[in-house]
Design a protein around this motif. Structure first.
Motif, PDB file in Angstrom:
ATOM      1  N   GLY A   4      43.200 105.385 152.566  1.00 52.78           N
ATOM      2  CA  GLY A   4      42.824 106.618 151.881  1.00 52.78           C
ATOM      3  C   GLY A   4      41.827 106.381 150.765  1.00 52.78           C
ATOM      4  O   GLY A   4      40.835 107.104 150.633  1.00 52.78           O
ATOM      5  N   GLY A  54      38.257 107.810 151.261  1.00 54.55           N
ATOM      6  CA  GLY A  54      38.185 109.027 150.464  1.00 54.55           C
ATOM      7  C   GLY A  54      37.518 108.864 149.117  1.00 54.55           C
ATOM      8  O   GLY A  54      37.170 109.867 148.469  1.00 54.55           O
ATOM      9  N   PHE A 101      43.082 110.219 154.749  1.00 54.00           N
ATOM     10  CA  PHE A 101      41.719 110.731 154.898  1.00 54.00           C
ATOM     11  C   PHE A 101      41.543 111.382 156.269  1.00 54.00           C
ATOM     12  O   PHE A 101      40.953 112.459 156.383  1.00 54.00           O
ATOM     13  N   SER A 104      43.133 114.713 156.272  1.00 58.21           N
ATOM     14  CA  SER A 104      42.332 115.751 155.611  1.00 58.21           C
ATOM     15  C   SER A 104      41.287 116.320 156.565  1.00 58.21           C
ATOM     16  O   SER A 104      41.001 117.518 156.539  1.00 58.21           O
ATOM     17  N   ILE A 114      41.089 113.270 147.434  1.00 55.09           N
ATOM     18  CA  ILE A 114      40.565 113.632 148.756  1.00 55.09           C
ATOM     19  C   ILE A 114      40.460 115.146 148.888  1.00 55.09           C
ATOM     20  O   ILE A 114      39.429 115.684 149.299  1.00 55.09           O
ATOM     21  N   SER A 144      37.713 116.898 146.837  1.00 49.46           N
ATOM     22  CA  SER A 144      36.348 116.531 147.227  1.00 49.46           C
ATOM     23  C   SER A 144      35.893 117.223 148.497  1.00 49.46           C
ATOM     24  O   SER A 144      34.728 117.093 148.888  1.00 49.46           O
ATOM     25  N   ASP A 145      36.790 117.936 149.148  1.00 53.49           N
ATOM     26  CA  ASP A 145      36.465 118.572 150.427  1.00 53.49           C
ATOM     27  C   ASP A 145      36.302 120.078 150.224  1.00 53.49           C
ATOM     28  O   ASP A 145      37.279 120.784 149.966  1.00 53.49           O
TER      29      ASP A 145
END
Length: 303
Positions: free
Chosen positions: A115, A119, A230, A233, A249, A252-253
């Motif tokens: 991760g 990520g 990750f 996600s 993570i 940030s998406d």
């Protein structure tokens, strides 16, 4: 009656000139623990690994490794030899790049969790290699703890502090967690719909996050499983369910948002770990300090 003396091949401690290629292959075998892994890394066959190892043992007059069911392990002499051989490896890399005072050179190996690698680190570490033209960075990820003493890595970034070994551990971040999903998936759950989750593969059900979900949401359907957070996600972007992932993570998406299910696991500390003997090795020290600064600059992303 004349006595006959049988002598073990290693017993006379006969020493000859050391071949650098023998040393290079010994380092690979010690680092990866198997003939096949070392052979793949160096693009040679098993016979070459075995022959070179035997040559080095003959040169040093010492048995360096023992073969066991779990792979090759270092003898006490092998542990000593690995330390010196790793210094030789670093020196060879430095000579190959040209020596510049205060400039990091050669290869620095970093190991982290899947991760954190995918990520966070993968989008930031390459910038170091761009800023330092004599520096190469090898980023690898493992769920299992790796051994710095076997030189599997120079820097380890882990969620658990080391229990043994002559290492230095610095706490560099505290990671919080939340359930993340698409806007539609979150609205469905928040409106009282059935909880559908994205989780870990069955083989990784022993991991603390997987066990926490199983305990607190035993009736939730796990519609999709992936090996690391990750990947989970990415699966959550499809709307297939909510993923319990670290904030660094999820935040940030842009395709995901947090969904409040009232319960989340406790936050975890992240540690950067290096060998104590490497504290004066400029390349490792500079990279380690740079990584610490990366986490410090984006502290709010984690908790």
């Amino acid at each position: 009656m004349r006595k006959i003396c049988y002598i073990c091949p290693m017993a006379d401690k006969k020493r000859t000139d050391i071949d650098w290629q023998d040393v290079r292959i010994f380092v690979a075998l010690a680092r990866y623990g198997s003939l096949s892994a070392a052979a793949r890394m160096l693009s040679v066959n098993h016979a070459t690994i075995a022959r070179r190892l035997h040559s080095l043992e003959q040169s040093l007059g010492e048995k360096l490794v023992e073969r066991r069911p779990e792979g090759y392990v270092l003898t006490p002499a092998g542990t000593q030899a690995l330390e010196a051989a790793s210094d030789m490896e670093q020196a060879a890399q430095l000579l190959g790049r040209g020596m510049t005072e205060g400039t990091p050179s050669g290869l620095v190996r970093i190991n982290s969790s899947p991760g954190l690698s995918a990520g966070f680190l993968i989008s930031r570490l390459p910038g170091l290699a761009a800023r330092y033209p004599r520096l190469d960075i090898d980023l690898a990820f493992n769920l299992r703890s790796i051994s710095l003493e076997r030189y599997e890595a120079d820097i380890a970034i882990r969620f658990d502090p080391p229990q043994d070994g002559d290492v230095i551990a610095r706490q560099i971040a505290t990671v919080g967690y939340g359930f993340y999903g698409t806007e539609e998936a979150c609205r469905t759950v928040e409106a009282g719909g059935n909880l559908v989750l994205i989780g870990f593969n069955e083989a990784d059900a022993y991991l603390s996050q997987a066990m926490w979900v199983a305990k607190h949401f035993p009736r939730a359907r796990v519609a999709f499983r992936a090996k690391d957070q990750f990947l989970q996600s990415i699966a959550a972007r499809t709307g297939a369910g909510l993923a319990l992932i670290p904030h660094y993570i999820g935040r940030s998406d842009p395709l995901l948002r947090i969904c409040d299910l009232e319960m989340t696991p406790s936050s975890k500390d992240v540690f950067l770990i290096t060998r104590r003997r490497d504290r004066k090795e400029s390349s490792i020290r500079i990279v380690a300090d740079e990584v610490v600064e990366m986490f410090e600059r984006e502290r709010d992303l984690f908790l």
